[in-house]
Each structure stands twice: as C-alpha cells, then as structure tokens.
Design a protein around this motif. Sequence first.
Motif, short mmCIF file in Angstrom:
data_model
loop_
_atom_site.label_atom_id
_atom_site.label_comp_id
_atom_site.label_asym_id
_atom_site.label_seq_id
_atom_site.Cartn_x
_atom_site.Cartn_y
_atom_site.Cartn_z
N THR A 24 0.85 -1.18 0.00
CA THR A 24 0.00 0.00 0.00
C THR A 24 0.89 1.24 0.00
O THR A 24 1.93 1.28 0.68
CB THR A 24 -0.93 0.04 1.23
N LYS A 73 1.58 5.45 7.13
CA LYS A 73 1.15 6.50 8.07
C LYS A 73 2.18 6.62 9.18
O LYS A 73 2.74 5.62 9.62
CB LYS A 73 -0.23 6.16 8.64
N VAL A 93 -11.82 1.80 9.13
CA VAL A 93 -11.60 1.91 7.69
C VAL A 93 -10.33 1.16 7.27
O VAL A 93 -10.11 0.97 6.08
CB VAL A 93 -11.53 3.38 7.22
N ALA A 94 -9.52 0.75 8.23
CA ALA A 94 -8.27 0.08 7.88
C ALA A 94 -7.77 -0.76 9.05
O ALA A 94 -8.13 -0.54 10.20
CB ALA A 94 -7.21 1.11 7.50
N LEU A 116 -12.54 -5.08 10.73
CA LEU A 116 -12.69 -5.35 9.30
C LEU A 116 -13.29 -6.74 9.07
O LEU A 116 -13.91 -6.98 8.05
CB LEU A 116 -11.34 -5.25 8.59
N SER A 124 -18.03 -3.19 11.91
CA SER A 124 -16.88 -2.34 11.62
C SER A 124 -16.67 -1.20 12.63
O SER A 124 -16.17 -0.15 12.30
CB SER A 124 -16.95 -1.79 10.20
N TYR A 140 -0.91 0.07 6.16
CA TYR A 140 -2.32 -0.16 6.41
C TYR A 140 -2.99 -0.79 5.20
O TYR A 140 -2.52 -0.69 4.07
CB TYR A 140 -3.04 1.14 6.79
N GLN A 194 -6.98 -0.99 3.73
CA GLN A 194 -8.39 -0.67 3.85
C GLN A 194 -9.20 -1.92 3.53
O GLN A 194 -8.65 -2.93 3.07
CB GLN A 194 -8.74 0.50 2.94
N ARG A 195 -10.49 -1.90 3.80
CA ARG A 195 -11.34 -3.09 3.70
C ARG A 195 -11.18 -3.81 2.35
O ARG A 195 -10.98 -5.03 2.31
CB ARG A 195 -12.80 -2.76 3.94
N GLN A 254 -8.74 -3.68 0.16
CA GLN A 254 -7.38 -4.22 0.06
C GLN A 254 -7.23 -5.46 0.94
O GLN A 254 -6.56 -6.43 0.56
CB GLN A 254 -6.36 -3.16 0.48
#
Length: 123
Positions: free
Chosen positions: A14, A18, A34-35, A67, A72, A88, A90-91, A93
Amino acid sequence: MLDPVKTISIFQKTPDPKFYKAGETIFEVGQVAVAMFGIIEGEVDILVHDKIVETLSKGDIFGQGALVHDDSIRSSTAIAKTDCQLAYLQRLQFLFAVQETPEFAIEVMRSYSNRLRHIRETL
C-alpha cells in the motif's frame, strides 16, 4: 504459515505509510474502522476500558477485528507508544489480500484469536 516479515510485506504494497508520534491516537473505541495496520517501525499500545492490554511492535498487525466483523466499529483504542511508521490495508485491500494469499487470512485470524485470548486473561 506467514511470518511477521511476510505479513508486513503484504501491507507494504500500500502506498504512503502512516506516521504517528509517541502518544498520538491511531484509533479509538467506537470509531468506524476503515483500515487495519501493520507496524513497520515503533510500538503501539492497545487499550480496552482505558487499560493497556497489549504492547505491539515491529511485524505485529492490529485493527483487523473491525474489518472482519460486519459492524466495523472499533472495540479498542490504539495509541502510539513510540514514534511509529504503520502500513495499512483498507477493507477492499484486506479482502483482496485474503483472496490472493490464503495464508495471510490464517495469520490474521491467528493474530486476532491470540489478542482476544490475551485480553480476556488481562481483564
């Protein structure tokens, strides 16, 4: 079985990891997830009911529970214990990684199961 290095390598596909400073909140109880995260560098404290139940470090993954479940919603808080670099997923991915690398799904479930067991023992 995937080892932590291979697990993190899936996350590192990814773009744009972060970065969090020590003491910074990564996510809180009740937030919409979200991740999920993988620790590239640093340490992260996981809190339940304002109590540190686990300290995670390089190679560990966290935040996957929200997730995996349909609701969620975060059931824990994650705070950077040290300066951190986090990869990270996300859903979508996450779902792709599970589909493409079934061993990743096993590693996620193992990590989640171990964390739940540890939290039960700690509380």
